[in-house]
Design a protein around this motif. Sequence first.
Motif, PDB file in Angstrom:
ATOM      1  N   MET A   1       0.852  -1.182   0.000  1.00 12.43           N
ATOM      2  CA  MET A   1       0.000   0.000   0.000  1.00 12.43           C
ATOM      3  C   MET A   1       0.888   1.233   0.000  1.00 12.43           C
ATOM      4  SD  MET A   1      -2.720   0.932   2.907  1.00 12.43           S
ATOM      5  CE  MET A   1      -4.197   1.694   2.430  1.00 12.43           C
ATOM      6  N   SER A   2       0.714   2.102  -0.964  1.00 12.21           N
ATOM      7  CA  SER A   2       1.548   3.306  -1.039  1.00 12.21           C
ATOM      8  C   SER A   2       0.937   4.406  -0.179  1.00 12.21           C
ATOM      9  CB  SER A   2       1.686   3.782  -2.487  1.00 12.21           C
ATOM     10  OG  SER A   2       0.450   4.232  -2.953  1.00 12.21           O
ATOM     11  N   GLN A   3       1.827   5.181   0.381  1.00 15.85           N
ATOM     12  CA  GLN A   3       1.386   6.270   1.242  1.00 15.85           C
ATOM     13  C   GLN A   3       1.508   7.577   0.470  1.00 15.85           C
ATOM     14  OE1 GLN A   3       3.778   6.960   4.720  1.00 15.85           O
ATOM     15  NE2 GLN A   3       1.929   7.301   5.931  1.00 15.85           N
ATOM     16  N   GLN A   4       0.442   8.329   0.412  1.00 15.02           N
ATOM     17  CA  GLN A   4       0.438   9.589  -0.312  1.00 15.02           C
ATOM     18  C   GLN A   4       0.844  10.712   0.637  1.00 15.02           C
ATOM     19  OE1 GLN A   4      -3.331  10.575  -2.011  1.00 15.02           O
ATOM     20  NE2 GLN A   4      -2.493  12.229  -3.247  1.00 15.02           N
ATOM     21  N   ASN A   5       1.840  11.506   0.244  1.00 10.12           N
ATOM     22  CA  ASN A   5       2.291  12.629   1.066  1.00 10.12           C
ATOM     23  C   ASN A   5       1.602  13.905   0.626  1.00 10.12           C
ATOM     24  OD1 ASN A   5       4.078  11.055   2.511  1.00 10.12           O
ATOM     25  ND2 ASN A   5       5.733  11.386   1.055  1.00 10.12           N
ATOM     26  N   ASP A   6       1.223  14.703   1.598  1.00 16.05           N
ATOM     27  CA  ASP A   6       0.665  16.010   1.280  1.00 16.05           C
ATOM     28  C   ASP A   6       1.784  16.917   0.814  1.00 16.05           C
ATOM     29  OD1 ASP A   6      -1.905  15.291   2.007  1.00 16.05           O
ATOM     30  OD2 ASP A   6      -1.619  15.897   4.101  1.00 16.05           O
ATOM     31  N   PRO A   7       1.508  17.776  -0.152  1.00 18.60           N
ATOM     32  CA  PRO A   7       2.563  18.697  -0.604  1.00 18.60           C
ATOM     33  C   PRO A   7       2.938  19.676   0.514  1.00 18.60           C
ATOM     34  CG  PRO A   7       0.448  19.276  -1.594  1.00 18.60           C
ATOM     35  CD  PRO A   7       0.246  17.984  -0.828  1.00 18.60           C
ATOM     36  N   VAL A   8       4.190  20.051   0.525  1.00 15.05           N
ATOM     37  CA  VAL A   8       4.660  21.027   1.509  1.00 15.05           C
ATOM     38  C   VAL A   8       4.281  22.413   1.022  1.00 15.05           C
ATOM     39  CG1 VAL A   8       6.691  22.017   2.619  1.00 15.05           C
ATOM     40  CG2 VAL A   8       6.567  19.551   2.208  1.00 15.05           C
ATOM     41  N   VAL A   9       3.628  23.167   1.891  1.00 16.31           N
ATOM     42  CA  VAL A   9       3.216  24.526   1.551  1.00 16.31           C
ATOM     43  C   VAL A   9       4.249  25.491   2.132  1.00 16.31           C
ATOM     44  CG1 VAL A   9       1.428  26.277   1.829  1.00 16.31           C
ATOM     45  CG2 VAL A   9       0.790  23.873   1.555  1.00 16.31           C
ATOM     46  N   VAL A  10       4.837  26.305   1.277  1.00 14.00           N
ATOM     47  CA  VAL A  10       5.800  27.299   1.723  1.00 14.00           C
ATOM     48  C   VAL A  10       5.085  28.645   1.799  1.00 14.00           C
ATOM     49  CG1 VAL A  10       7.973  28.466   1.222  1.00 14.00           C
ATOM     50  CG2 VAL A  10       7.701  26.027   0.668  1.00 14.00           C
ATOM     51  N   LEU A  11       5.026  29.193   3.002  1.00 10.56           N
ATOM     52  CA  LEU A  11       4.339  30.460   3.213  1.00 10.56           C
ATOM     53  C   LEU A  11       5.290  31.624   2.974  1.00 10.56           C
ATOM     54  CD1 LEU A  11       2.500  29.556   6.536  1.00 10.56           C
ATOM     55  CD2 LEU A  11       1.522  29.594   4.240  1.00 10.56           C
ATOM     56  N   PRO A  12       4.767  32.755   2.495  1.00 10.36           N
ATOM     57  CA  PRO A  12       5.614  33.952   2.399  1.00 10.36           C
ATOM     58  C   PRO A  12       6.160  34.293   3.788  1.00 10.36           C
ATOM     59  CG  PRO A  12       3.488  34.320   1.335  1.00 10.36           C
ATOM     60  CD  PRO A  12       3.399  33.008   2.052  1.00 10.36           C
ATOM     61  N   PRO A  13       7.368  34.859   3.866  1.00  6.12           N
ATOM     62  CA  PRO A  13       7.964  35.160   5.178  1.00  6.12           C
ATOM     63  C   PRO A  13       7.058  35.977   6.104  1.00  6.12           C
ATOM     64  CG  PRO A  13       9.571  35.481   3.447  1.00  6.12           C
ATOM     65  CD  PRO A  13       8.265  35.190   2.764  1.00  6.12           C
ATOM     66  N   ALA A  14       6.402  36.989   5.584  1.00  3.69           N
ATOM     67  CA  ALA A  14       5.538  37.818   6.443  1.00  3.69           C
ATOM     68  C   ALA A  14       4.388  36.994   7.017  1.00  3.69           C
ATOM     69  CB  ALA A  14       4.996  39.014   5.675  1.00  3.69           C
ATOM     70  N   THR A  15       3.871  36.059   6.240  1.00  2.00           N
ATOM     71  CA  THR A  15       2.795  35.191   6.728  1.00  2.00           C
ATOM     72  C   THR A  15       3.319  34.262   7.812  1.00  2.00           C
ATOM     73  OG1 THR A  15       1.675  35.263   4.588  1.00  2.00           O
ATOM     74  CG2 THR A  15       1.081  33.457   6.060  1.00  2.00           C
ATOM     75  N   GLN A  16       4.464  33.641   7.581  1.00  2.00           N
ATOM     76  CA  GLN A  16       5.016  32.704   8.553  1.00  2.00           C
ATOM     77  C   GLN A  16       5.371  33.413   9.862  1.00  2.00           C
ATOM     78  OE1 GLN A  16       5.167  29.244   8.225  1.00  2.00           O
ATOM     79  NE2 GLN A  16       5.423  29.541  10.412  1.00  2.00           N
ATOM     80  N   ILE A  17       5.968  34.592   9.756  1.00  2.00           N
ATOM     81  CA  ILE A  17       6.336  35.346  10.959  1.00  2.00           C
ATOM     82  C   ILE A  17       5.078  35.740  11.743  1.00  2.00           C
ATOM     83  CG2 ILE A  17       7.293  37.569  11.738  1.00  2.00           C
ATOM     84  CD1 ILE A  17       9.414  37.193   9.461  1.00  2.00           C
ATOM     85  N   THR A  18       4.065  36.201  11.042  1.00  6.29           N
ATOM     86  CA  THR A  18       2.820  36.587  11.709  1.00  6.29           C
ATOM     87  C   THR A  18       2.141  35.373  12.328  1.00  6.29           C
ATOM     88  OG1 THR A  18       2.559  38.466  10.210  1.00  6.29           O
ATOM     89  CG2 THR A  18       0.588  37.737  11.393  1.00  6.29           C
ATOM     90  N   ARG A  19       2.124  34.277  11.621  1.00 10.24           N
ATOM     91  CA  ARG A  19       1.516  33.054  12.163  1.00 10.24           C
ATOM     92  C   ARG A  19       2.251  32.598  13.428  1.00 10.24           C
ATOM     93  NH1 ARG A  19      -1.485  28.674   9.177  1.00 10.24           N
ATOM     94  NH2 ARG A  19      -1.741  27.082  10.774  1.00 10.24           N
ATOM     95  N   ASN A  20       3.578  32.650  13.400  1.00 12.98           N
ATOM     96  CA  ASN A  20       4.362  32.296  14.592  1.00 12.98           C
ATOM     97  C   ASN A  20       4.009  33.206  15.760  1.00 12.98           C
ATOM     98  OD1 ASN A  20       5.681  30.263  13.222  1.00 12.98           O
ATOM     99  ND2 ASN A  20       7.499  31.486  12.809  1.00 12.98           N
ATOM    100  N   TRP A  21       3.866  34.495  15.480  1.00  9.34           N
ATOM    101  CA  TRP A  21       3.516  35.463  16.525  1.00  9.34           C
ATOM    102  C   TRP A  21       2.134  35.142  17.100  1.00  9.34           C
ATOM    103  CZ3 TRP A  21      -0.412  39.257  16.188  1.00  9.34           C
ATOM    104  CH2 TRP A  21      -0.445  40.153  17.265  1.00  9.34           C
ATOM    105  N   VAL A  22       1.168  34.853  16.234  1.00  9.87           N
ATOM    106  CA  VAL A  22      -0.175  34.510  16.702  1.00  9.87           C
ATOM    107  C   VAL A  22      -0.107  33.281  17.610  1.00  9.87           C
ATOM    108  CG1 VAL A  22      -2.439  33.627  15.959  1.00  9.87           C
ATOM    109  CG2 VAL A  22      -1.418  35.578  14.778  1.00  9.87           C
ATOM    110  N   GLU A  23       0.607  32.245  17.163  1.00  4.18           N
ATOM    111  CA  GLU A  23       0.675  30.997  17.930  1.00  4.18           C
ATOM    112  C   GLU A  23       1.414  31.168  19.252  1.00  4.18           C
ATOM    113  OE1 GLU A  23       2.439  28.224  15.205  1.00  4.18           O
ATOM    114  OE2 GLU A  23       0.605  28.066  14.014  1.00  4.18           O
ATOM    115  N   ARG A  24       2.552  31.851  19.231  1.00  3.38           N
ATOM    116  CA  ARG A  24       3.392  31.933  20.431  1.00  3.38           C
ATOM    117  C   ARG A  24       2.978  33.031  21.395  1.00  3.38           C
ATOM    118  NH1 ARG A  24       9.493  30.365  18.758  1.00  3.38           N
ATOM    119  NH2 ARG A  24       8.936  28.506  17.591  1.00  3.38           N
ATOM    120  N   VAL A  25       2.518  34.143  20.867  1.00  2.07           N
ATOM    121  CA  VAL A  25       2.191  35.275  21.737  1.00  2.07           C
ATOM    122  C   VAL A  25       0.690  35.321  22.019  1.00  2.07           C
ATOM    123  CG1 VAL A  25       2.308  37.777  22.022  1.00  2.07           C
ATOM    124  CG2 VAL A  25       4.239  36.561  20.993  1.00  2.07           C
ATOM    125  N   LEU A  26      -0.131  35.512  20.992  1.00  3.43           N
ATOM    126  CA  LEU A  26      -1.577  35.653  21.236  1.00  3.43           C
ATOM    127  C   LEU A  26      -2.187  34.391  21.820  1.00  3.43           C
ATOM    128  CD1 LEU A  26      -2.923  37.666  18.185  1.00  3.43           C
ATOM    129  CD2 LEU A  26      -2.204  38.494  20.419  1.00  3.43           C
TER     130      LEU A  26
END
Length: 191
Positions: free
Chosen positions: A1-26
């Motif tokens: 049985m083959s395992q299907q991998n989800d594609p890796v989504v690369v976020l723009p830097p401003a999105t990733q930084i903001t998301r990190n801030w939301v997760e860690r701070v807010l």
Amino acid sequence: MSQQNDPVVVLPPATQITRNWVERVLVGLKFCAPSNPSLIQDRVHYRVMDDDLDDAMTSLIEECEHLDQNSHIENTLMIFPDNMQHFYSFKLVADMARELMAEQGFSDQYQLELLHPHYRFRDSSAKNPINYIKRSPYPTLHLVRKSCLEYALLNFPEGSEDGGKKNRMLKRGEQGIAQMQCLAGEAWEAA
């Protein structure tokens, strides 16, 4: 049985930084309790904006329409990474955005909040740690469904244990500022 991998989504830097801030701070410090389930269930939409004010106002209405069409999304963060660094100028942009939302009939469903690296609550000193609740890595307009706010007010009262911890940390003066700067820096560097 083959395992299907989800594609890796690369976020723009401003999105990733903001998301990190939301997760860690807010969410991590429970400044914004209703965001936690939203993040876990991927109910936040991030949009990186360009510098043009007219485009920003058009995009704001597009994001309101996007929320109308996608009931599973509860929050939209419109991030301005390259401009709008002056807090009081950005505050005027937010006021214009609120007026436009009212004109277009969206102010009954959505609330617009202002987040900014230099956010300062009225009647607070620039060094007051409480300002860090709304100090984001970039100037950001936060659209949130009013129904989510109502749910949060009913289920996460200000006097709750989490609210008490938050207020104690923020009232620690210089120590509170140092802790917030450290957390904000970690969130920005993690991108």
